[in-house]
Design a protein around this motif. Structure first.
Motif, PDB file in Angstrom:
ATOM      1  N   PRO A 143       0.811  -1.223   0.000  1.00 61.80           N
ATOM      2  CA  PRO A 143       0.000   0.000   0.000  1.00 61.80           C
ATOM      3  C   PRO A 143       0.846   1.275   0.000  1.00 61.80           C
TER       4      PRO A 143
ATOM      5  N   THR B   4       2.530   1.773  -3.357  1.00 67.80           N
ATOM      6  CA  THR B   4       1.480   2.161  -4.304  1.00 67.80           C
ATOM      7  C   THR B   4       1.153   3.637  -4.151  1.00 67.80           C
TER       8      THR B   4
ATOM      9  N   GLY C 205      -0.645   5.481  -7.063  1.00 65.81           N
ATOM     10  CA  GLY C 205      -1.870   4.685  -7.071  1.00 65.81           C
ATOM     11  C   GLY C 205      -1.988   3.735  -8.235  1.00 65.81           C
TER      12      GLY C 205
ATOM     13  N   TYR D 234     -11.169   3.776  -3.723  1.00 64.55           N
ATOM     14  CA  TYR D 234     -11.129   2.831  -4.847  1.00 64.55           C
ATOM     15  C   TYR D 234     -10.643   3.516  -6.110  1.00 64.55           C
TER      16      TYR D 234
ATOM     17  N   TYR E 293      -6.972   4.012  -6.143  1.00 63.91           N
ATOM     18  CA  TYR E 293      -6.298   2.717  -6.174  1.00 63.91           C
ATOM     19  C   TYR E 293      -6.443   2.034  -7.532  1.00 63.91           C
TER      20      TYR E 293
ATOM     21  N   GLY F 296      -4.851  -3.605  -0.330  1.00 62.99           N
ATOM     22  CA  GLY F 296      -5.146  -2.290  -0.891  1.00 62.99           C
ATOM     23  C   GLY F 296      -6.633  -1.970  -0.814  1.00 62.99           C
TER      24      GLY F 296
ATOM     25  N   PHE G 229      -6.934   1.629   1.261  1.00 66.54           N
ATOM     26  CA  PHE G 229      -7.295   2.868   0.566  1.00 66.54           C
ATOM     27  C   PHE G 229      -8.705   3.361   0.892  1.00 66.54           C
TER      28      PHE G 229
END
Ligand code: PHE
Length: 450
Positions: free
Chosen positions: A33, A36, A41, A195, A198, A262, A266
């Motif tokens: 995470p 990312t 993202g 979302y 991500y 994730g 997120f």
């Protein structure tokens, strides 16, 4: 030790679960995470998937091939398969195991502390201050010791009784925990923003060399590749095993858990408007923003938090076990030490090396950059060259248990040409990043001295 009195896995699923246990860990739930987030993202997630499929799986099969062919731990395996010239690579693997476990255990210690915290009194209302107190200093050292103690005990127990048995219980448990959390997160008000960050790629961030480098480093770390862990686990396998299918199952499960992590992190972070915090992307992002989110949710949040941090601890334990096993199996094979002595001796040295990381997250970050990024990418690169160009009949080794020769030839071709080119680019990028980090360290030290 001769191959015939070597220990082995009790069952086929025992091997697969233990390898998944090695792969799934802090890399999926803590590192994925935050890397990312650091890399913008969804664009990163896209690159990451490509890396796992096109580079990760082929390299994993390369490690399996060496391990099962030689049925030895990394140092002996490289000697047997490649001669003296390739032995240093085995030593590098063992050294990488030492270095990664030394700081990995410190982070795992934090997860133990957070789990206990959630169980006993609830999370702190000032999580940032709490994290700085918990992550550095004497108490971090104590939890680091505790985690190393548990890891040493399991590895001393051996393959069937220790590692296999622990994975059999712990891995399904972790899966259920993360799955449950991801479903729970769907119903958070405001989760959509999470979302979208991500999962919806921003085209401007695609195709950057930095993102590529970060995705590759993360893929190796998460899949436990480039330091002989998968090689070692495959050395305990019988010749009938279908390795290609096992590799795909392991990589797929590892990705699934990272992806689900994730899907928890997120939505939670965006639902509570904490996205600025992860933008700063420190090592502590997860340990600061999630407890804040859990506290904001009241008593229920405390239970969710308890589940989350216990899952993290479980994942860390099965990964820590594999890191120590690389070192211990080498001591057993190369110097004929008894397993318990090897586990205790190596474990103590690793514990000591980890102490500076327990005193400073800056030191920890340097270890992660050098061993967790650079050494893994370099190790994977060298392995690929070896299996692609130097090893005798790697395709024949995999054919035992897997019939499709065409697919295997394709795999070997990939190892010869495609993977080394990608890894050379990645190595350049990661080398550059590491040099920058080390340069900064030297500058800081000089500033301190003068
Ligand atoms: N794959 C483990 C994780 O994701 C870490 C690890 C790296 C374990 C290298 C073994 C070897 O947490």
């Amino acid at each position: 030790m001769e191959a015939r009195d070597r220990e082995g896995w009790g069952t086929r699923s025992g091997f697969i679960l233990a390898a998944i246990g090695s792969a799934v860990g802090l890399g999926n739930m803590w590192r994925f995470p935050y890397v990312t987030a650091e890399n913008g993202g969804a664009a990163f997630v896209f690159f990451y998937i490509l890396m796992v499929l096109l580079v990760g799986v082929p390299v994993m099969l390369a490690e399996f091939t060496i391990g099962r062919r030689t049925r030895l731990s990394p140092i002996g395996a490289m000697l047997k398969a490649g001669g003296r010239a390739w032995m240093p690579l085995g030593y590098l693997f063992v050294a990488t195991g030492f270095l990664i476990l030394s700081y990995y255990s410190v982070i795992a210690g934090w997860t133990m502390r957070y789990t206990l915290e959630a169980a006993l009194g609830g999370f702190s209302t000032t999580p940032a201050e709490y994290f700085s107190a918990a992550s550095e200093g004497t108490s971090a050292v104590i939890y680091h010791l505790a985690f190393m103690g548990i890891t040493i005990a399991v590895v001393a127990g051996g393959i069937k009784m220790g590692i296999e048995r622990a994975s059999l219980v712990l891995m399904p448990l972790l899966f259920l925990l993360v799955m449950g959390l991801a479903i729970w997160a769907i119903f958070l008000p405001g989760a959509e923003a999470g979302y979208s960050f991500y999962l919806r790629p921003n085209p401007q961030r695609l195709f950057s060399l930095e993102t590529l480098g970060a995705a590759a480093g993360q893929a190796f770390f998460s899949l436990s590749l480039g330091m002989g862990a998968m090689l070692t686990y495959a050395s305990y396998l019988s010749k009938q095993e279908d390795l290609p299918s096992a590799g795909v199952t392991i990589a797929g499960s590892d990705f699934l858990v990272a992806f689900l992590a994730g899907m928890v992190v997120f939505p939670v972070i965006f639902a509570l408007g904490l996205s600025d915090e992860i933008g700063e992307s420190t090592i502590g992002a997860l340990f600061i923003s999630l407890p804040r989110a859990f506290t904001a949710m009241g008593d229920g949040g405390r239970i969710i938090g308890l589940i989350f941090f216990s899952a993290l601890f479980v994942g860390a334990l099965t990964s820590g076990i594999s890191l120590l096993e690389v070192v211990v199996s080498s001591l057993i094979d190369t110097w004929q030490l008894p397993r318990a002595t090897a586990a205790l001796g190596a474990g103590l040295v690793i514990t000591l090396i980890g102490v500076p990381s327990a005193y400073s997250t800056n030191v920890l970050a340097i270890f992660d950059q050098v061993a967790g990024n650079l050494f893994l990418v370099f190790g994977a690169f060298a392995l690929t060259i070896f299996v692609g160009w130097r090893m005798d009949y790697p395709v024949t080794e995999l054919q035992q248990g897997f019939r499709s020769e065409g697919l295997l030839r394709g795999w070997h071709f990939t190892l010869k040409f495609f993977v080394p080119i990608i890894l050379a680019v990645v190595l350049y990028q990661v080398g550059k990043d590491t040099t920058l980090v080390l340069y900064q360290v030297v500058k800081d030290i000089l500033a301190l001295v003068f």
